[in-house]
Scaffold this motif. Structure first.
Motif, PDB file in Angstrom:
ATOM      1  N   THR A 194      -2.947   8.154   4.517  1.00 43.22           N
ATOM      2  CA  THR A 194      -3.167   9.504   4.008  1.00 43.22           C
ATOM      3  C   THR A 194      -4.323   9.470   3.027  1.00 43.22           C
ATOM      4  OG1 THR A 194      -1.802   9.360   2.032  1.00 43.22           O
ATOM      5  CG2 THR A 194      -0.667   9.851   4.098  1.00 43.22           C
ATOM      6  N   ASN A 233      -4.144  10.004   0.034  1.00 46.51           N
ATOM      7  CA  ASN A 233      -3.689   9.420  -1.225  1.00 46.51           C
ATOM      8  C   ASN A 233      -3.415   7.923  -1.122  1.00 46.51           C
ATOM      9  OD1 ASN A 233      -3.701  11.833  -2.684  1.00 46.51           O
ATOM     10  ND2 ASN A 233      -1.752  12.417  -1.763  1.00 46.51           N
ATOM     11  N   GLU A 234      -3.912   7.310  -0.074  1.00 42.55           N
ATOM     12  CA  GLU A 234      -3.647   5.887   0.120  1.00 42.55           C
ATOM     13  C   GLU A 234      -4.050   5.096  -1.118  1.00 42.55           C
ATOM     14  OE1 GLU A 234      -4.249   3.999   3.961  1.00 42.55           O
ATOM     15  OE2 GLU A 234      -5.580   2.583   2.957  1.00 42.55           O
ATOM     16  N   LYS A 235      -3.142   4.206  -1.542  1.00 39.37           N
ATOM     17  CA  LYS A 235      -3.422   3.409  -2.736  1.00 39.37           C
ATOM     18  C   LYS A 235      -2.972   1.982  -2.463  1.00 39.37           C
ATOM     19  CE  LYS A 235      -3.453   2.245  -7.245  1.00 39.37           C
ATOM     20  NZ  LYS A 235      -4.713   1.707  -7.734  1.00 39.37           N
ATOM     21  N   THR A 263       0.858  -1.182   0.000  1.00 40.19           N
ATOM     22  CA  THR A 263       0.000   0.000   0.000  1.00 40.19           C
ATOM     23  C   THR A 263       0.894   1.232   0.000  1.00 40.19           C
ATOM     24  OG1 THR A 263      -1.645  -1.204   1.284  1.00 40.19           O
ATOM     25  CG2 THR A 263      -1.862   1.193   1.205  1.00 40.19           C
ATOM     26  N   PHE A 264       0.642   2.132  -0.927  1.00 36.58           N
ATOM     27  CA  PHE A 264       1.410   3.379  -0.965  1.00 36.58           C
ATOM     28  C   PHE A 264       0.689   4.451  -0.157  1.00 36.58           C
ATOM     29  CE2 PHE A 264       2.911   1.395  -4.952  1.00 36.58           C
ATOM     30  CZ  PHE A 264       4.262   1.426  -4.687  1.00 36.58           C
ATOM     31  N   ASN A 265       1.443   5.355   0.469  1.00 37.18           N
ATOM     32  CA  ASN A 265       0.902   6.484   1.230  1.00 37.18           C
ATOM     33  C   ASN A 265      -0.136   6.052   2.247  1.00 37.18           C
ATOM     34  OD1 ASN A 265       2.387   8.244  -0.488  1.00 37.18           O
ATOM     35  ND2 ASN A 265       0.769   7.984  -2.017  1.00 37.18           N
ATOM     36  N   LYS A 266       0.213   5.019   2.993  1.00 34.15           N
ATOM     37  CA  LYS A 266      -0.717   4.465   3.981  1.00 34.15           C
ATOM     38  C   LYS A 266      -1.170   5.547   4.954  1.00 34.15           C
ATOM     39  CE  LYS A 266      -0.555  -0.204   5.125  1.00 34.15           C
ATOM     40  NZ  LYS A 266       0.325  -1.295   5.467  1.00 34.15           N
ATOM     41  N   TYR A 287      10.903  -0.862  -4.069  1.00 33.04           N
ATOM     42  CA  TYR A 287      10.326  -0.488  -2.784  1.00 33.04           C
ATOM     43  C   TYR A 287      10.210  -1.761  -1.946  1.00 33.04           C
ATOM     44  CZ  TYR A 287       8.244   2.635  -6.285  1.00 33.04           C
ATOM     45  OH  TYR A 287       8.015   3.433  -7.353  1.00 33.04           O
TER      46      TYR A 287
END
Lengths: 321, 265
Positions: free
Chosen positions: B15, B17-19, B10-13, B56
């Motif tokens: 926030t 913008n979580e994705k 998960t990116f930008n957990k 990552y």
């Protein structure tokens, strides 16, 4: 006329000794694409450590130079770790180390901002064969016969060390580790995908670079016979100016050994120009402004020329292929 | 050869913008598998490749190559097992260095680098032969800077570099997407040739459904961070583009909406 000649000779000697520092800046700025501002601090560090090693520890001047270079390596490691391990932008990491080094340098010098070496033997004074120098009576017959002045001796020592350093760097950047260093500056993602730890290559580059800067600081200290906490102020700008001048003069030579040499030659030309404008009556305090302008111009001109070309190439009517 | 077990990212957990880019990927590749990956924008195709390569860190799950657990290894350590070609032709080569220097850097992928000379004279012959096999005439320009090459030439060179020292796994991330159709075809043919000759295990992301069907022995389709369709062998050979579209709608419950994929011939 002989006054001018003496001044220019002194400037050339200074240029070569500072040229070792420029080699260090070349590694970070040109090869690794990092603007490393540690340089101002690590140059003074080299000078201060060298002076204290000779004055307080009565160390052999050559050994003092080696210790100074190692001190520079250490300073580079601090910046390198801040940058790679803690991901602080390189410019900021360098500024932090540089500011910190000011206090460190004062501590090293025992709280004094200036330490003279007038009576001490240095690597350079060993080659001076003119009366008036303290060591001349004890100098070898060969040195007495050569009868070099302080400036001439500095120039000779500087040229020998510069050649050694250029050769060593040429070798190093041709090795597997050195190639990985160059590739890091070229395309970091690619070389990481090829199995290189780019944090290590950057750390190593910063250590190597500041080692050279410390070495240069020590040589300048021995040549001018004093160390001053402020001696490194503006060194980075001098380094960049020298690189720019070297590129303008010798940019057409593509061979890597030439590129390294052009850094040293650029430094010599920089100090010659400086001596000339000072002879012409410029206030020495304006010299830093002049250096900054040289660097700023060198960075601005290509951008301005490109913009102008783009503008000029436009025509409303539609061009031809 | 390659096993992904419940890999999540998960990116930008936490926030706005979580994705959730990968929602539990399970995938097993046999030695010699050449798998093509298709899917819409944001499906997680590139993310999956980047997770395998270690660009990552993953949030959870396990990545094993040839019995070696690499889940927590940094990118540069995984490079020992993995050859990569990127979408951007500029990314895989060092523009300011010579063609032969680039090859020498690639030849040392996963090897210990020391103070030996960075490119030995006996290697040059090997590079000459390897470049000749590309059929682009680059063998005559070994001391040219890579920056002078075209995008297609650079991509072919990157492909050669990725496979110069045989990788356990080859990752191709839309590596022909930035090229013109003719050059793309050439690079794709080269890819097929190299993978066949070296019997490589490979993952190839593509936006071209026809390529995805024709190339390789297995096809997977991704959607919303999951693998929604996995087909191999004869069933894959007989696939048609409309089949894929239908499969997509069945598995995802949505219309396939990706102009680039729909328009690609």
């Amino acid at each position: 006329m002989s006054g001018l000649f003496t001044a220019l000779l002194g400037a050339a000697a200074q240029g070569v000794l500072w040229g070792i520092m420029v080699l260090g800046v070349y590694i970070t700025y040109k090869l690794l694409d990092i603007a490393d501002l540690t340089v101002d601090g690590s140059f003074a560090l080299g000078g201060c450590v060298c002076a204290v090693m000779i004055l307080n520890f009565h160390m052999d001047p050559v050994a003092a130079i080696v210790v100074s270079a190692l001190a520079g390596v250490l300073a580079g490691a601090v910046t390198g770790l801040l940058h790679t391990l803690f991901e602080i932008p390189a410019i900021l990491a360098g500024i932090l180390t540089q500011i910190g080094l000011w206090s460190v340098n004062l501590r090293i010098m025992g709280g004094k901002s200036n330490n003279p070496l007038l009576q001490e033997e240095t690597l350079i004074s060993r080659l001076v064969g003119r009366t008036g120098s303290k060591t001349v009576e004890t100098a070898s017959p060969l040195v007495q016969k050569l009868g070099l002045t302080q400036s001439q001796a500095s120039l000779v020592i500087g040229i020998i060390i510069a050649i050694l350093m250029v050769a060593a760097l040429y070798w190093f950047f041709g090795t597997e580790i050195g190639s990985a260093q160059r590739a890091t500056g070229n395309n970091e993602n690619m070389i990481r995908a090829l199995g290189v730890n780019t944090k290590m290559t950057k750390l190593l580059a910063l250590m190597l670079s500041n080692g050279l800067v410390g070495l240069s600081g020590a040589l300048v200290c021995q040549s001018q016979k004093y160390a001053d906490v402020g001696m490194g102020t503006g060194a980075i700008v001098i380094g960049l100016a020298a690189i720019v001048i070297g590129e303008v003069l010798l940019g057409r030579f593509r061979h890597f050994a030439w590129k390294l040499s052009s850094a040293v030659i650029g430094s010599v030309v920089y100090f010659l120009i400086r001596a000339l404008v000072l002879q012409m009556g410029m206030d020495p305090n304006d010299m830093k402004l002049l250096s900054a302008i040289i660097v700023a111009l060198a960075l601005c001109v290509p951008v301005a020329v490109n913009k102008w070309k783009l503008k000029k190439a436009y025509s409303e009517e539609g061009g031809e292929d | 050869m390659l096993t992904l077990t419940n890999v999540r990212k998960t990116f930008n957990k936490g926030t706005i913008n979580e994705k959730k880019a990968l929602k539990g990927i399970d995938l097993h590749l046999n030695p010699g598998d050449f798998v093509t990956i298709i899917g819409g924008n944001g499906a997680g195709k590139s993310t999956m490749l980047n997770m395998i390569a270690g660009v990552y860190p993953i949030d959870s799950g396990k990545i094993v190559i040839d019995g070696i657990n690499i889940s927590r290894d940094p990118e540069y350590k995984r490079a020992k097992y993995i050859g990569r070609v990127f979408q951007d032709p500029m990314m895989g080569t060092a523009a300011g260095m010579e063609i032969q220097e680039n090859l020498a850097l690639a030849f040392r992928r996963g090897q210990k680098r020391g103070l030996g000379w960075g490119i030995k004279s006996e290697e040059k012959e090997f590079y000459y032969d390897a470049l000749s096999r590309l059929g682009l005439g680059l063998q005559g320009r070994m001391t040219s800077k890579v920056g002078l090459l075209s995008g297609g030439q650079r991509q072919a060179l990157t492909l050669l570099m990725a496979t110069l020292r045989q990788p356990k796994l080859l990752l191709l991330d839309e590596h022909t997407a930035a090229l013109d159709p003719k050059t793309a075809r050439k690079v794709l043919d080269l890819t097929q040739e190299i993978v066949d000759n070296q019997k490589l295990t490979a993952l190839m992301v593509t936006h071209n459904m026809n390529d995805a069907i024709q190339i390789g022995n297995r096809l997977i389709m991704m959607h919303d961070g999951k693998i929604i369709y996995d087909v191999a062998g004869d069933a894959k050979k007989t696939l048609q583009v409309p089949d894929l579209l239908q499969k997509f709608e069945e598995a995802s419950g949505e219309k396939f909406a990706n102009d680039r994929m729909m328009l690609a011939k």
